[in-house]
Design a protein around this motif. Structure first.
Motif, PDB file in Angstrom:
ATOM      1  N   GLN A  40       0.698  -1.206  -0.009  1.00 23.46           N
ATOM      2  CA  GLN A  40      -0.047   0.131   0.133  1.00 23.46           C
ATOM      3  C   GLN A  40       0.872   1.361   0.090  1.00 23.46           C
ATOM      4  O   GLN A  40       0.625   2.353  -0.557  1.00 23.46           O
ATOM      5  CB  GLN A  40      -0.908   0.033   1.414  1.00 23.46           C
ATOM      6  CG  GLN A  40      -2.003  -1.158   1.025  1.00 23.46           C
ATOM      7  CD  GLN A  40      -2.905  -1.207   2.183  1.00 23.46           C
ATOM      8  OE1 GLN A  40      -2.829  -0.151   3.259  1.00 23.46           O
ATOM      9  NE2 GLN A  40      -3.740  -2.155   2.311  1.00 23.46           N
ATOM     10  N   GLN A  63       0.465   4.239  -2.900  1.00 19.16           N
ATOM     11  CA  GLN A  63       0.304   5.614  -2.595  1.00 19.16           C
ATOM     12  C   GLN A  63       1.352   6.488  -2.908  1.00 19.16           C
ATOM     13  O   GLN A  63       1.178   7.777  -3.281  1.00 19.16           O
ATOM     14  CB  GLN A  63      -0.152   5.872  -1.036  1.00 19.16           C
ATOM     15  CG  GLN A  63      -1.326   4.995  -0.621  1.00 19.16           C
ATOM     16  CD  GLN A  63      -1.651   5.136   0.948  1.00 19.16           C
ATOM     17  OE1 GLN A  63      -0.957   4.628   1.557  1.00 19.16           O
ATOM     18  NE2 GLN A  63      -2.527   6.051   1.006  1.00 19.16           N
ATOM     19  N   LEU A  69       1.352   7.107  -6.560  1.00 21.75           N
ATOM     20  CA  LEU A  69       0.174   7.825  -7.008  1.00 21.75           C
ATOM     21  C   LEU A  69       0.636   9.193  -6.679  1.00 21.75           C
ATOM     22  O   LEU A  69       0.170  10.349  -7.291  1.00 21.75           O
ATOM     23  CB  LEU A  69      -1.209   7.619  -6.182  1.00 21.75           C
ATOM     24  CG  LEU A  69      -1.826   6.469  -6.620  1.00 21.75           C
ATOM     25  CD1 LEU A  69      -2.694   6.118  -5.511  1.00 21.75           C
ATOM     26  CD2 LEU A  69      -2.428   6.486  -8.067  1.00 21.75           C
ATOM     27  N   ALA A  70       1.524   9.451  -5.773  1.00 26.34           N
ATOM     28  CA  ALA A  70       1.836  10.877  -5.354  1.00 26.34           C
ATOM     29  C   ALA A  70       3.154  11.240  -6.192  1.00 26.34           C
ATOM     30  O   ALA A  70       3.783  12.197  -6.100  1.00 26.34           O
ATOM     31  CB  ALA A  70       2.259  11.287  -4.010  1.00 26.34           C
ATOM     32  N   ILE A 113       0.895   9.610   4.600  1.00 26.58           N
ATOM     33  CA  ILE A 113       0.273   8.409   4.642  1.00 26.58           C
ATOM     34  C   ILE A 113       0.146   7.327   6.045  1.00 26.58           C
ATOM     35  O   ILE A 113      -0.787   6.879   6.290  1.00 26.58           O
ATOM     36  CB  ILE A 113       1.331   7.512   3.492  1.00 26.58           C
ATOM     37  CG1 ILE A 113       1.062   8.193   2.143  1.00 26.58           C
ATOM     38  CG2 ILE A 113       0.869   6.092   3.352  1.00 26.58           C
ATOM     39  CD1 ILE A 113       2.068   7.545   1.175  1.00 26.58           C
ATOM     40  N   ALA A 124      -3.476  11.063   4.143  1.00 28.26           N
ATOM     41  CA  ALA A 124      -2.987  11.399   2.701  1.00 28.26           C
ATOM     42  C   ALA A 124      -3.808  11.294   1.675  1.00 28.26           C
ATOM     43  O   ALA A 124      -3.612  11.605   0.677  1.00 28.26           O
ATOM     44  CB  ALA A 124      -1.827  10.603   2.353  1.00 28.26           C
ATOM     45  N   THR A 125      -5.067  11.223   2.202  1.00 31.28           N
ATOM     46  CA  THR A 125      -6.116  10.973   0.912  1.00 31.28           C
ATOM     47  C   THR A 125      -6.457  12.182   0.198  1.00 31.28           C
ATOM     48  O   THR A 125      -6.339  12.190  -1.084  1.00 31.28           O
ATOM     49  CB  THR A 125      -7.569  10.437   1.667  1.00 31.28           C
ATOM     50  OG1 THR A 125      -7.330   9.343   2.447  1.00 31.28           O
ATOM     51  CG2 THR A 125      -8.554  10.537   0.526  1.00 31.28           C
ATOM     52  N   LEU A 166      -3.217  12.984  -2.018  1.00 34.54           N
ATOM     53  CA  LEU A 166      -2.802  12.166  -3.225  1.00 34.54           C
ATOM     54  C   LEU A 166      -4.052  12.418  -4.133  1.00 34.54           C
ATOM     55  O   LEU A 166      -3.396  12.311  -5.514  1.00 34.54           O
ATOM     56  CB  LEU A 166      -2.865  10.639  -2.639  1.00 34.54           C
ATOM     57  CG  LEU A 166      -2.030  10.280  -1.762  1.00 34.54           C
ATOM     58  CD1 LEU A 166      -2.402   8.776  -1.359  1.00 34.54           C
ATOM     59  CD2 LEU A 166      -0.486  10.361  -2.299  1.00 34.54           C
ATOM     60  N   LYS A 167      -5.228  13.128  -3.814  1.00 35.57           N
ATOM     61  CA  LYS A 167      -6.142  13.114  -4.999  1.00 35.57           C
ATOM     62  C   LYS A 167      -5.843  14.546  -5.585  1.00 35.57           C
ATOM     63  O   LYS A 167      -6.383  14.573  -6.760  1.00 35.57           O
ATOM     64  CB  LYS A 167      -7.372  13.370  -4.236  1.00 35.57           C
ATOM     65  CG  LYS A 167      -8.117  11.973  -3.908  1.00 35.57           C
ATOM     66  CD  LYS A 167      -9.535  12.076  -3.373  1.00 35.57           C
ATOM     67  CE  LYS A 167     -10.055  10.951  -2.988  1.00 35.57           C
ATOM     68  NZ  LYS A 167     -11.462  10.927  -2.423  1.00 35.57           N
TER      69      LYS A 167
END
Length: 380
Positions: free
Chosen positions: A301, A305, A308-309, A368, A373-374, A377-378
């Motif tokens: 995970q 993540q 994604l970043a 994270i 971090a949600t 990251l979006k």
């Protein structure tokens, strides 16, 4: 995008790329041909061999060009073991070697009946004393990596080399992770075979070399008489020339490069203060590699993540890419049931990384791990 997986591969340097393009365009002759095009190509080949030999401070004719570190490891281990099996069939290596060594040893065991001793790490360490205790009269080869590709831990290559001065076994060293990063003088360390790969020191992929003090070993590829009769096939001249350029450049600037990487490493730990983590490496590990684990944080995970970043790190060796597998190195350290196998990641720097990149890495890691971090990251 931030690239922090330099232990897997490095970006091609500007000078190496320029050399690659120039030789590809201007020196396309076969180095084995006797006409002017071939002679020009052969000159470039000899110059590249000489440049690499000068960095290692060894005779020019001890450098054999290969397709990379894996082939160099295979050529040394298989080639020497098969050519000298009448002298003995006992080999020594460690349980934390790269798979290019471990799978080669397993092949020799299964297909040719060799007896291989796999030294297990004690408190994450392999010692020269372990090698000494494992030596037998029929031991013909010892293979130990210079620095582990997953943890950065340095192995006692100098001590083992001294130990083997009093034993007929030859000494093979996988130096893929350290070439271009540390002084590397195989003759001073009593090394018989040393493997390196260009893409680990900002050279092109698909090319490497084997230093060979020994002449008595079998070839893996048969055909022509290239590379002292040990590696048939027309040499990949543009890649070889670019590799030599990259290695010379790295050697020239190895001290400031190392100082820069040490600074990045120090900054990382300073900025991670207050975060619960553990290290899977000792204090004398290669500065370029950080193998770090975060309790109760699955590495799969974390990697996803971070990706994604826009940050690339890994869980270990790139040679098991595509599937996140448990690290055989960490298994040797902690056992197959340790939670650390699922919690650890590898961050690896080069001199091309910046302080700003480290700050972004630590900021996102803390978000994270802290569960915040949600949103961040979006927005990437």
């Amino acid at each position: 995008m931030i690239y922090l997986d330099n232990a897997a591969t490095t970006a091609l340097s500007k000078k190496a790329l320029e050399k690659l393009i120039t030789v590809s365009q201007e020196v396309f002759g076969n180095p084995s041909s006797i006409h002017s095009f071939g002679r020009k190509a052969n000159l470039i080949l000899r110059q590249a061999r000489q440049e690499i030999a000068q960095v290692l401070q060894v005779p020019t004719d001890t450098i054999i060009f290969t397709s990379g570190g894996s082939e160099a490891d295979n050529l040394a281990i298989k080639g020497y073991a098969l050519a000298n099996q009448k002298r003995g069939k006992h080999l020594i290596t460690t349980a934390i070697e790269h798979h290019a060594v471990l799978h080669t040893m397993q092949y020799l065991e299964e297909r040719f009946g060799f007896d291989v001793t796999y030294l297990q790490p004690i408190d994450q360490q392999i010692t020269a004393e372990q090698v000494k205790d494992a030596l037998r009269e029929d031991t013909i080869l010892v293979s130990v990596m210079y620095a582990n590709n997953e943890t950065g831990n340095l192995l006692p290559v100098q001590e083992i080399g001294q130990l083997l001065k009093d034993h007929p076994a030859v000494f093979h060293v996988d130096a893929v992770q350290v070439a271009g990063k540390v002084p590397l003088y195989p003759e001073d360390m009593n090394i018989d075979f040393l493997a390196a790969s260009a893409h680990k020191f900002h050279g092109p992929k698909g090319v490497g070399f084997l230093y060979s003090k020994q002449a008595s070993f079998d070839s893996l590829i048969h055909g022509g008489k290239q590379e002292r009769h040990h590696r048939a096939g027309t040499e990949n001249l543009p890649a070889i020339a670019a590799m030599a350029t990259a290695l010379v450049e790295q050697f020239k600037f190895k001290t400031p490069h190392l100082e820069h990487v040490i600074g990045l490493r120090k900054q990382f730990f300073e900025q991670m203060a207050g975060i619960d983590y553990y290290l899977n490496q000792d204090e004398n590990a290669l500065a370029h590699i950080i193998n770090i684990g975060f309790p109760n944080q699955l590495n799969e995970q974390l990697l996803m993540q971070l990706d994604l970043a826009g940050i690339a790190v890994s869980s270990g060796s790139a040679c098991t890419a595509g599937v996140i597998q448990n690290s055989h190195v960490l298994e040797a350290f902690y056992g197959k049931r340790s939670p650390r196998l699922k919690e650890s990641i590898r961050i690896s720097f080069s001199e091309t990384n910046t302080s700003e990149e480290v700050t972004k890495l630590t900021t996102i890691l803390k978000e994270i791990i802290g569960g915040t971090a949600t949103w961040h990251l979006k927005q990437q």
